[in-house]
Design a protein around this motif. Structure first.
Motif, PDB file in Angstrom:
ATOM      1  N   ALA A  58      79.715  -8.283  53.031  1.00 41.35           N
ATOM      2  CA  ALA A  58      79.194  -9.046  51.892  1.00 41.35           C
ATOM      3  C   ALA A  58      79.928  -8.694  50.610  1.00 41.35           C
ATOM      4  N   GLU A  59      80.238  -7.427  50.435  1.00 40.12           N
ATOM      5  CA  GLU A  59      80.979  -7.026  49.248  1.00 40.12           C
ATOM      6  C   GLU A  59      82.396  -7.596  49.274  1.00 40.12           C
ATOM      7  N   ALA A  60      83.014  -7.631  50.452  1.00 41.88           N
ATOM      8  CA  ALA A  60      84.331  -8.249  50.559  1.00 41.88           C
ATOM      9  C   ALA A  60      84.237  -9.749  50.293  1.00 41.88           C
ATOM     10  N   GLY A  61      83.166 -10.381  50.759  1.00 42.21           N
ATOM     11  CA  GLY A  61      82.971 -11.796  50.476  1.00 42.21           C
ATOM     12  C   GLY A  61      82.815 -12.066  48.988  1.00 42.21           C
ATOM     13  N   ARG A  62      82.214 -11.128  48.278  1.00 46.54           N
ATOM     14  CA  ARG A  62      82.092 -11.268  46.824  1.00 46.54           C
ATOM     15  C   ARG A  62      83.479 -11.267  46.169  1.00 46.54           C
ATOM     16  N   ALA A 117      74.279 -13.475  45.953  1.00 43.76           N
ATOM     17  CA  ALA A 117      72.995 -13.613  46.647  1.00 43.76           C
ATOM     18  C   ALA A 117      73.099 -13.093  48.077  1.00 43.76           C
ATOM     19  N   ARG A 118      74.198 -13.369  48.739  1.00 46.74           N
ATOM     20  CA  ARG A 118      74.374 -12.860  50.107  1.00 46.74           C
ATOM     21  C   ARG A 118      74.541 -11.346  50.120  1.00 46.74           C
ATOM     22  N   SER A 119      75.157 -10.780  49.109  1.00 45.52           N
ATOM     23  CA  SER A 119      75.282  -9.325  49.026  1.00 45.52           C
ATOM     24  C   SER A 119      73.909  -8.680  48.871  1.00 45.52           C
ATOM     25  N   ASP A 120      73.075  -9.277  48.004  1.00 45.49           N
ATOM     26  CA  ASP A 120      71.715  -8.754  47.859  1.00 45.49           C
ATOM     27  C   ASP A 120      70.952  -8.856  49.172  1.00 45.49           C
ATOM     28  N   ARG A 121      71.137  -9.952  49.884  1.00 49.98           N
ATOM     29  CA  ARG A 121      70.447 -10.118  51.173  1.00 49.98           C
ATOM     30  C   ARG A 121      70.923  -9.085  52.181  1.00 49.98           C
ATOM     31  N   ASP A 252      62.742 -13.844  49.362  1.00 53.87           N
ATOM     32  CA  ASP A 252      63.243 -14.143  48.013  1.00 53.87           C
ATOM     33  C   ASP A 252      64.767 -14.219  48.005  1.00 53.87           C
ATOM     34  N   ALA A 253      65.396 -13.324  48.765  1.00 57.30           N
ATOM     35  CA  ALA A 253      66.865 -13.347  48.825  1.00 57.30           C
ATOM     36  C   ALA A 253      67.364 -14.619  49.510  1.00 57.30           C
ATOM     37  N   ASP A 254      66.672 -15.057  50.548  1.00 55.03           N
ATOM     38  CA  ASP A 254      67.056 -16.313  51.198  1.00 55.03           C
ATOM     39  C   ASP A 254      66.901 -17.491  50.237  1.00 55.03           C
ATOM     40  N   LEU A 255      65.845 -17.467  49.444  1.00 55.42           N
ATOM     41  CA  LEU A 255      65.655 -18.531  48.454  1.00 55.42           C
ATOM     42  C   LEU A 255      66.761 -18.489  47.394  1.00 55.42           C
ATOM     43  N   ALA A 256      67.164 -17.284  46.981  1.00 50.91           N
ATOM     44  CA  ALA A 256      68.248 -17.160  46.007  1.00 50.91           C
ATOM     45  C   ALA A 256      69.557 -17.694  46.574  1.00 50.91           C
TER      46      ALA A 256
END
Length: 422
Positions: A58-62, A117-121, A252-256
């Motif tokens: 996820a961090e690499a995706g960011r 948002a995906r990183s938080d998830r 909440d993360a999925d909603l974000a």
């Protein structure tokens, strides 16, 4: 968000280091505690390793989302290999140009928002993996401890049954009882020995299951003191606070993510520009001329409206799922609180007054039977009541520890996420 990911990655790195260093086995004779089991399981858990990889991905995706489009270099040659004056390369016109896509409509910031948002998830999912692992370890440890306690009880029942058989033999030899009492006592002893063999196998299976989770054989006894601990009293149910729990944080993360997806789909409706600049060389005159270009796609067939509708529908689904999760979490916490309270009450009763009364009744029955004041049926009934009370106490303790672990899993707090503006 970076601080959150750094904390999660640090925890996962510690687990990876511990896994690589092969944790030392528990010394024989020493009690193998729940804390040791949790530490060893965290070092070898594949679920934590997978969660760590998800966080890194996820961090690499960011970082990928923040990259801008690459420019392009184009080299063209015209008036080559034709006929007449264009035969050969005497009339060639060579053009070299550089084109650069320019994103409009906030596409880059929208991509970064989705990646954030995906990183938080992913960070929340890593916390969920840790909480699930703890629940699995506590459950396996409690089941193994319960099996060991049942084994102790089974051994005690064999000893009691053997003593009852000797007492029956003495009574029969003295002519104070019928020989059938010896047969009854012998049947009770055989049943007790059979139960003992069954409990020995159950202990082996439970300890093996625990050893698979912690990644090494269990050599020492388990912590019987932990298994026997029960709160003195459970008061009324605590207020339900589902906000901030792992399940609700995941919703909440999925909603974000869905919100960010709508923003990204909306930005995709704005056409991008492609600008270019180059130079053209004329072979015949050896002259050069500058070339400028501007390209704008025409949204005739795909104007992005369908993608926006899809993203909006997914956002509505995530919002509805979030409300469903809130209801489910509230109900699950309420049930878990009730289960833990009921199990604690049953365990305290079965391990306290009920067990003491059953032990005293069995003691009196043994003395009375040896002295001829009670019949064998009275003795067998008292011993059966004692065995059932001991089993009920162990079952209640096991139910309490599992219910309490489930309650802790449901009420575990999610890590604090901090959004990052692109």
């Amino acid at each position: 968000m970076h601080r959150l990911l750094a904390a999660v990655l640090a925890a996962m790195a510690c687990a990876s280091v511990a896994q690589a260093q092969e944790p030392p086995p528990a010394e024989a004779g020493q009690s193998f505690t729940l804390d040791q089991a949790l530490e060893l399981a965290g070092a070898v858990s594949p679920s934590l390793e997978a969660a760590s990889a998800d966080v890194r991905a996820a961090e690499a995706g960011r970082r990928v989302a923040g990259l801008r489009p690459n420019p392009s270099v184009t080299v063209e040659a015209e008036n080559v290999a034709g006929s007449g004056p264009y035969r050969g390369i005497d009339s060639v016109e060579a053009t070299t140009s550089l084109t650069l896509p320019i994103e409009l409509g906030g596409k880059r910031s929208a991509r970064i928002a989705v990646a954030n948002a995906r990183s938080d998830r992913a960070a929340i999912q890593a916390a969920i993996a840790q909480a699930d692992l703890r629940l699995s370890v506590v459950r396996a440890y409690a089941e193994a401890a319960a099996a060991e306690r049942r084994l102790v009880t089974a051994r005690d029942q064999v000893r009691i049954a053997t003593e009852a058989l000797r007492a029956a033999q003495v009574r029969v030899q003295a002519g104070r009882a019928s020989p059938i009492e010896v047969q009854r006592a012998d049947v009770a002893r055989v049943n007790a020995e059979t139960a003992l063999a069954r409990e020995e196998r159950a202990v082996e299976v439970a300890r093996y299951s625990l050893s698979r989770i912690v990644g090494q054989p269990i050599t020492g006894p388990l912590d019987a003191g932990w298994f026997g601990q029960v709160p003195a009293g459970y008061g009324p149910l605590r207020p339900i606070e589902s906000a901030g729990t792992l399940a609700l944080a995941a919703a909440d993360a999925d909603l974000a993510i869905a919100d960010a997806g709508v923003r990204l789909a909306r930005s995709q409706r704005v056409p991008d520009l492609t600008v270019g600049a180059g130079a053209r060389r004329f072979e015949q005159t050896n002259d050069t001329a500058a070339i400028f270009s501007l390209s704008i796609p025409l949204p005739l067939f795909n104007n992005g409206r369908a993608a926006l509708s899809q993203a909006s529908a997914e956002r509505q689904r995530a919002e509805a799922q979030r409300r469903v999760t809130a209801l489910d979490v509230d109900q699950a916490i309420a049930r878990a609180q009730a289960d833990a309270a009921n199990a604690a009450t049953s365990a305290a009763t079965a391990s306290g007054p009920a067990l003491a009364a059953a032990e005293e009744a069995a003691r009196i029955a043994r003395i009375g039977y040896r002295e001829g004041k009670f019949g064998q049926l009275d003795l067998l009934d008292a011993e059966r009541t004692l065995a059932e009370t001991r089993a009920a106490a162990i079952d209640a303790l096991l139910s309490y520890h599992i219910a309490q672990a489930q309650l802790e899993r449901l009420t575990a707090r999610a890590p604090t996420t901090q959004g990052e503006n692109p």
